[in-house]
Design a protein around this motif. Structure first.
Motif, short mmCIF file in Angstrom:
data_model
loop_
_atom_site.label_atom_id
_atom_site.label_comp_id
_atom_site.label_asym_id
_atom_site.label_seq_id
_atom_site.Cartn_x
_atom_site.Cartn_y
_atom_site.Cartn_z
N PRO A 44 -2.64 2.91 9.61
CA PRO A 44 -1.79 2.86 8.68
C PRO A 44 -1.83 3.37 7.07
CG PRO A 44 -2.12 0.76 9.34
CD PRO A 44 -2.82 1.89 9.80
N ASN A 100 -8.56 6.22 5.32
CA ASN A 100 -8.96 5.33 6.42
C ASN A 100 -8.00 5.62 7.69
OD1 ASN A 100 -10.59 3.06 7.54
ND2 ASN A 100 -8.83 1.82 6.77
N LEU A 101 -8.84 5.18 8.54
CA LEU A 101 -7.86 5.49 9.69
C LEU A 101 -6.43 4.78 9.97
CD1 LEU A 101 -9.72 3.56 12.81
CD2 LEU A 101 -9.77 2.57 10.63
N MET A 111 -12.91 4.87 12.11
CA MET A 111 -14.28 3.34 10.86
C MET A 111 -14.65 3.45 11.34
SD MET A 111 -12.63 -0.49 12.66
CE MET A 111 -13.55 -1.82 11.19
N GLN A 165 -4.37 -3.07 11.46
CA GLN A 165 -3.77 -2.41 12.90
C GLN A 165 -3.23 -3.15 13.81
OE1 GLN A 165 -5.52 1.57 13.45
NE2 GLN A 165 -4.31 2.36 14.45
N ARG A 174 0.87 -1.34 0.03
CA ARG A 174 -0.21 0.14 -0.33
C ARG A 174 0.57 1.07 -0.37
NH1 ARG A 174 -3.27 -0.68 5.08
NH2 ARG A 174 -1.15 -0.33 5.90
N GLY A 233 -10.38 1.33 3.84
CA GLY A 233 -9.85 -0.39 3.93
C GLY A 233 -10.86 -1.32 4.14
N SER A 246 -12.88 -1.35 7.55
CA SER A 246 -13.77 -0.14 7.75
C SER A 246 -15.37 -0.66 7.31
CB SER A 246 -12.90 0.83 7.38
OG SER A 246 -11.79 0.74 7.94
N MET A 257 -6.93 -8.40 6.35
CA MET A 257 -7.69 -7.98 7.12
C MET A 257 -8.10 -6.49 7.93
SD MET A 257 -3.72 -8.33 7.57
CE MET A 257 -2.89 -9.37 6.40
N TRP A 258 -7.73 -6.83 9.05
CA TRP A 258 -8.38 -6.04 10.28
C TRP A 258 -6.45 -5.80 10.56
CZ3 TRP A 258 -11.76 -9.11 10.43
CH2 TRP A 258 -13.27 -8.78 10.10
C1 LIG Z 1 -15.91 2.11 15.60
C2 LIG Z 1 -14.10 0.71 15.98
N1 LIG Z 1 -13.76 -0.26 16.11
C3 LIG Z 1 -13.10 -1.07 15.96
C4 LIG Z 1 -12.05 0.80 16.04
C5 LIG Z 1 -10.74 -0.51 16.15
N2 LIG Z 1 -9.51 -0.57 14.71
C6 LIG Z 1 -9.11 0.46 14.54
S1 LIG Z 1 -8.76 0.24 13.37
C7 LIG Z 1 -9.23 -1.88 12.81
C8 LIG Z 1 -9.07 -2.05 11.96
C9 LIG Z 1 -9.16 -1.02 10.24
O1 LIG Z 1 -9.56 -2.78 9.27
P1 LIG Z 1 -9.39 -1.86 8.04
O2 LIG Z 1 -9.84 -1.00 7.55
O3 LIG Z 1 -8.79 -3.26 6.86
O4 LIG Z 1 -7.48 -1.19 7.86
P2 LIG Z 1 -6.39 -2.44 8.13
O5 LIG Z 1 -5.60 -1.63 9.07
O6 LIG Z 1 -6.27 -3.47 7.52
O7 LIG Z 1 -5.81 -1.17 7.59
C10 LIG Z 1 -10.13 -1.61 14.39
C11 LIG Z 1 -10.47 -2.49 14.17
C12 LIG Z 1 -12.16 1.39 16.11
N3 LIG Z 1 -10.98 2.05 16.07
N4 LIG Z 1 -13.67 1.98 15.74
#
Ligand SMILES: Cc1ncc(C[n+]2csc(CCOP(=O)(O)OP(=O)(O)O)c2C)c(N)n1
Ligand SMILES: [Mg+2]
Length: 189
Positions: A26, A23-24, A47, A104, A3, A70, A73, A101-102
Motif C-alpha cells: 500500500p 515500502n512494499l 519486505m 497488507q 498515510r 513500514g 518491514s 500492524m502488518w
Molecule cells: C520475506 C517476506 N515475508 C512476508 C511477506 C508478506 N508480506 C507482504 S506485506 C507484509 C506486511 C508488511 O507490513 P508493514 O511493513 O507494516 O506494511 P503495511 O502493510 O502495514 O503497510 C507481509 C508480511 C513478504 N512480502 N516477504
C-alpha cells in the motif's frame, strides 16, 4: 493521520532530486497514486529491505534519500537501523509509517502495538535525530526539518489504516531501469 493524505502532502512540493524509496504494498501504491516521480523507487515484494535499499542509495549519491518504510518491514530487519546508525549518512531520512500492524496481509497487530518502541531502537542504534509524530502538522514540520538539516533522521509517523488504493501499475524491472537512468544523470564522479 492517514498515510495517503500524509504522502500526498509530503510529495506535493518535494524537490525532483529527492529520492523516495517505498515500502512494499500500500505505501508504494499510494506514492504512485500521489503522482509518479522519476526518483521514486518502489520495492514491491521486498519486505524488510526498503530502508536498506535507501541506505545503499544514500551512501552512493549526494541527493537526499527518503525511505517510506513500514513498522512490520522494519521489525523484520531491525539490523537495518543498526547499520544506518553505524554508517550515519547525513543525507538519509527514514520515515516509518507505523499503523501497528502488518496491514497488507490481514491487519494483524505488530509488536509496536504492544511494547516495541522503534524510536528507542533507533536511538539505541546510534541515530540521534529521531522523532515520533501523531498528526500531519507535526509530520510536515519534522519532515521539513529533516530535509534541511543533516541526518540520518528517523521519523516514526503514527497512522490509522485507511482504505487501500488500487495496486499501482509498475513493474520492478522498469522501475529499476527508470530509476537508474535518472540517477546516472547526476551521478557522483
Ligand atoms: C520475506 C517476506 N515475508 C512476508 C511477506 C508478506 N508480506 C507482504 S506485506 C507484509 C506486511 C508488511 O507490513 P508493514 O511493513 O507494516 O506494511 P503495511 O502493510 O502495514 O503497510 C507481509 C508480511 C513478504 N512480502 N516477504
Ligand atoms: Mg504496518
Amino acid at each position: 493521520m492517514l498515510r495517503f493524505e500524509a504522502i500526498k502532502k509530503l510529495l506535493r512540493d518535494l524537490d525532483d532530486e529527492v529520492v523516495v524509496v517505498g515500502n512494499l504494498g500500500p505505501t508504494s501504491d499510494e506514492m504512485w497514486h500521489a503522482g509518479d516521480r522519476e526518483k521514486n523507487y518502489y520495492t514491491y515484494g521486498s519486505m524488510g529491505l526498503c530502508s536498506s535499499i535507501a541506505l545503499g542509495i544514500s551512501l552512493n549519491c549526494n541527493n537526499k534519500v527518503v525511505a517510506f518504510d513500514g513498522d512490520g518491514s522494519i521489525l523484520m530487519n531491525l539490523g537495518s537501523l543498526a547499520t544506518i546508525g553505524r554508517e550515519s549518512p547525513a543525507n538519509l531520512i527514514v520515515v516509518i509509517w507505523d499503523n501497528e500492524m502488518w496491514g497488507q496481509v490481514g491487519r494483524q497487530y505488530s509488536h509496536t502495538h504492544y511494547r516495541t518502541n522503534l524510536e528507542d531502537i533507533s536511538k539505541g542504534s546510534g541515530i540521534s535525530r529521531t522523532i515520533t509524530v501523531e498528526n500531519i502538522k507535526q509530520l510536515e514540520s519534522a519532515f521539513s526539518k529533516a530535509l534541511f538539516s543533516e541526518g540520518p533522521w528517523v521519523v516514526i509517523a503514527k497512522i490509522e489504516e485507511g482504505e487501500y488504493m488500487p495496486v499501482a501499475p509498475v513493474e520492478p524491472e522498469k522501475t529499476t531501469y527508470k530509476f537508474r537512468e535518472s540517477m546516472l544523470k547526476n551521478a557522483k564522479t
